[in-house]
Enzyme design. Structure first.
Site, PDB file in Angstrom:
ATOM      1  CB  CYS A 538      -6.530  25.977  -6.700  1.00  0.00           C
ATOM      2  SG  CYS A 538      -5.159  26.586  -7.481  1.00  0.00           S
ATOM      3  CB  SER A 539      -9.082  30.078  -7.899  1.00  0.00           C
ATOM      4  OG  SER A 539      -9.724  31.016  -8.665  1.00  0.00           O
ATOM      5  CB  ALA A 540      -4.470  31.000 -10.271  1.00  0.00           C
ATOM      6  N   GLY A 543      -1.253  28.200  -7.269  1.00  0.00           N
ATOM      7  CA  GLY A 543      -0.786  28.312  -5.619  1.00  0.00           C
ATOM      8  C   GLY A 543      -1.150  26.951  -4.979  1.00  0.00           C
ATOM      9  NE  ARG A 544      -6.315  27.761  -2.944  1.00  0.00           N
ATOM     10  CZ  ARG A 544      -7.839  27.957  -2.935  1.00  0.00           C
ATOM     11  NH1 ARG A 544      -8.381  27.485  -2.104  1.00  0.00           N
ATOM     12  NH2 ARG A 544      -8.264  29.011  -3.821  1.00  0.00           N
TER      13      ARG A 544
END
Length: 608
Positions: A538-540, A543-544
């Site tokens: 995802c981005s980091a 999370g997702r």
């Protein structure tokens, strides 16, 4: 289902697993032992088998060699034994004598080896398999220096759900006051809670509170140094107390539970028992004995996924009941407990000064123990990329969880894809969200586009657009390798998808493509038989990414054995990709998405 049919089904399932690892299939007799312990419930017996094996692996008990030190001395110490007589129901009687345990001299590992060996010997008997086991925890004459919290918890957890024997009861006898008071306090409070649940009150609340405060004062002012240890120990035995499997009894009351003439002399029996001689005879009968499960237990941990059914699994009905009982607030609290647990590892490489610029976020780092290492190249200072190997259900390194690539790491990202034979990339973010850059455009976006990243050229052959995701067919030039890129478009940062089923359909498309790609890859793939890892980001990358992987693991287990455990899955996942699942809402979403999927599949009716 007949016992023979259940045994055949159990062996069919387990031996699929043994064949993947190239070890001997499980024997009929060993299968019956695990099935007996779960009343020939095949799914529960499979879970028990994996729990037993997982426990031995976790404790480093790969082979049991009773004639070698230090196990031989431990067996002859008299601390542990299985009595030569049975209780009136025919159950075997195992005895642990606490006063003979000296933590400074004997480590937990050796005690657990002895316990496994003796209990394994006991359940070789068909009579013991059928009639079960009674475990006596003899604390007579012991003091606090003989008590070890961690060992006691491990013994109880082993008996509770990781050993192939029907546990009839655990009798704690001769307990000193420093043990008895906290135990009685726990029993008092639990009984009151149970009374509340069934709606009867035989003790007024003020009396219960008065007793509670009297005992609390005793704990605080008399046993304060011991209290925290006993709170932790009591947590371990709660489930035993509720179902009345653990009972604290006095010496003289043992005859109410066991025949007097079967007890050792120091427990009130009339027949003296020389445990040293008894265990020595046991050892002499077993020269050359090989544990039939040793070969399976001995499969190295690095080839074994951490995600296998454990002792605390739930059926779908139990999951729904848990969700209804806890509600959203209770699931949020469950997540908060997970969030407070510290990652079991170090971040040395990720924190090195020369690697800092390779991290998208300074507080989202890779554990040294599970990070992906780029292959060494001449004149390169670091092999670091912010990416972690993550296990899937019964599959080692099923995923690579990573951050959204930065422009300066595009080349490293595609090197990793090439070196790890990745065939599928899953992206669960947009490149820009809320006016912020969440991920670089690390692949050619338009059909026919081509970009060079480091030493790898990537060509976009085709883009297929669906309602909630795009599927892009890429080719790594000069290698003739095809990689499929999936981008899910309906998932806000720090949030959850508006439709759980849209994400599950996306997951299905990803897995279908992965299976097809591996078949097309053919003999080029020589790694794990269940495919090379898929990259998920995802981005980091927590999370997702963590939510996607947790759903895949739980749904795979549900399909395989009709059970799952979201909390256990997330805890294990966070041990590999630290901080996976960032918010309580994402954790709650895992529960509701599973139930929505189950209802759609007809596994759970809408009115349950």
């Amino acid at each position: 289902m007949t016992e023979n049919t259940a045994t055949k089904q159990f062996l069919e399932e387990i031996n699929k697993w043994t064949s993947q690892h190239g070890v001997s299939p499980l024997s009929w007799d060993v299968a019956v032992k695990f099935l007996m312990a779960r009343k020939f419930d095949v799914l529960r017996a499979i879970e028990l088998f994996h729990s037993y094996r997982e426990t031995r692996l976790r404790e480093g008990i790969v082979k049991l060699q009773p004639h070698e030190e230090p196990l031989r001395s431990e067996l002859l110490s008299g601390k542990l034994t299985v009595l030569g007589v049975r209780d009136p129901s025919g159950a075997s009687i195992a005895l642990y004598t606490a006063k003979l345990h000296h933590p400074s001299k004997t480590g937990n590992h050796v005690v657990l080896q002895a316990l496994f060996y003796l209990l394994d010997r006991a359940v070789e008997s068909f009579e013991t398999q059928r009639n079960g086991l009674v475990f006596i925890y003899d604390m007579a004459g012991s003091n606090y220096t003989n008590f070890e919290l961690d060992l006691s918890k491990k013994i109880l957890n082993l008996l509770k759900g990781a050993f192939p024997a029907r546990l009839k009861k655990v009798l704690i006898v001769g307990a000193p006051v420093w043990f008895r008071v906290p135990y009685n306090l726990l029993s008092l409070l639990l009984k009151e809670k149970l009374r509340e649940r069934v709606g009867t009150h035989t003790m007024c609340k003020s009396c219960a509170n008065f007793h509670f405060w009297l005992i609390w004062l005793f704990l605080v002012y008399v046993l304060n140094p011991l209290f925290s240890s006993f709170v932790a120990f009591c947590d371990c035995i709660i489930s035993f107390v509720i179902c009345s499997q653990v009972q604290m009894v006095k010496m003289g009351d043992l005859r109410q539970h066991l025949p007097r003439d079967c007890l050792p002399e120091h427990l009130g029996g009339c027949l003296p028992l020389d445990v040293h001689s008894w265990n020595l005879q046991l050892l002499s009968e077993q020269n050359g004995r090989v544990d039939p499960v040793d070969e399976l237990v001995g499969i190295p941990l690095e080839n074994t996924s951490i995600h296998i059914p454990g002792p605390e699994v739930m059926s779908l009905a139990e999951l729904m009941a848990h969700l209804n009982r806890a509600q959203r607030s209770g699931i949020y609290l469950e997540y908060e407990e997970l969030r407070r647990e510290q990652p079991p590892g170090t971040f040395t490489c990720a924190l090195a000064a020369h690697n800092q610029e390779r991290n998208r976020y300074g507080d989202v780092l890779c554990l040294d123990q599970t990070r992906v290492r780029l292959k060494a190249r001449r004149n390169e200072r670091s092999d670091y990329i912010n990416a972690s190997f993550m296990d899937g259900y019964k599959q080692k390194n099923a995923y690579i969880g990573t951050q959204g690539p930065l422009e300066k790491t595009y080349g490293d990202f595609w090197r990793m894809v090439w070196e790890q034979s990745v065939l599928v990339i899953v992206m669960t973010t947009r490149t820009d969200e809320g006016g912020r850059r969440k991920c670089g455009q690390y692949w050619p976006k338009e059909e026919g586009g081509q970009e060079v990243y480091g030493h790898i050229a990537v060509v976009n052959h085709r883009v297929d657009k669906h309602a909630h995701f795009n599927q892009t067919t890429l080719e790594l030039h000069n290698t003739e390798r095809q990689v499929t890129h999936f981008q899910f478009l309906s998932w806000p940062d720090y949030g959850v998808p508006s439709s759980a089923l849209s994400l599950i359909d996306f997951l299905g498309a990803v897995k279908h493509q992965q299976q097809w790609a591996v078949q097309a890859f053919g003999s080029q793939w020589r790694g794990h038989p269940l495919d090379p890892p898929m990259v998920v980001h995802c981005s980091a990358g927590i999370g997702r990414t963590g939510t996607f992987c947790a759903l895949d693991i739980c749904l795979s287990q549900l399909q395989d054995v009709r059970t799952l455990n979201v909390c256990q899955t997330v805890r294990r996942m966070r041990a590999q990709r630290a901080f996976s699942i960032q918010t309580p809402e994402q954790y709650y979403f895992c529960h509701t998405a599973i139930l929505e999927h189950a209802q759609r599949q007809g596994l759970l009716s809408a009115n349950q």
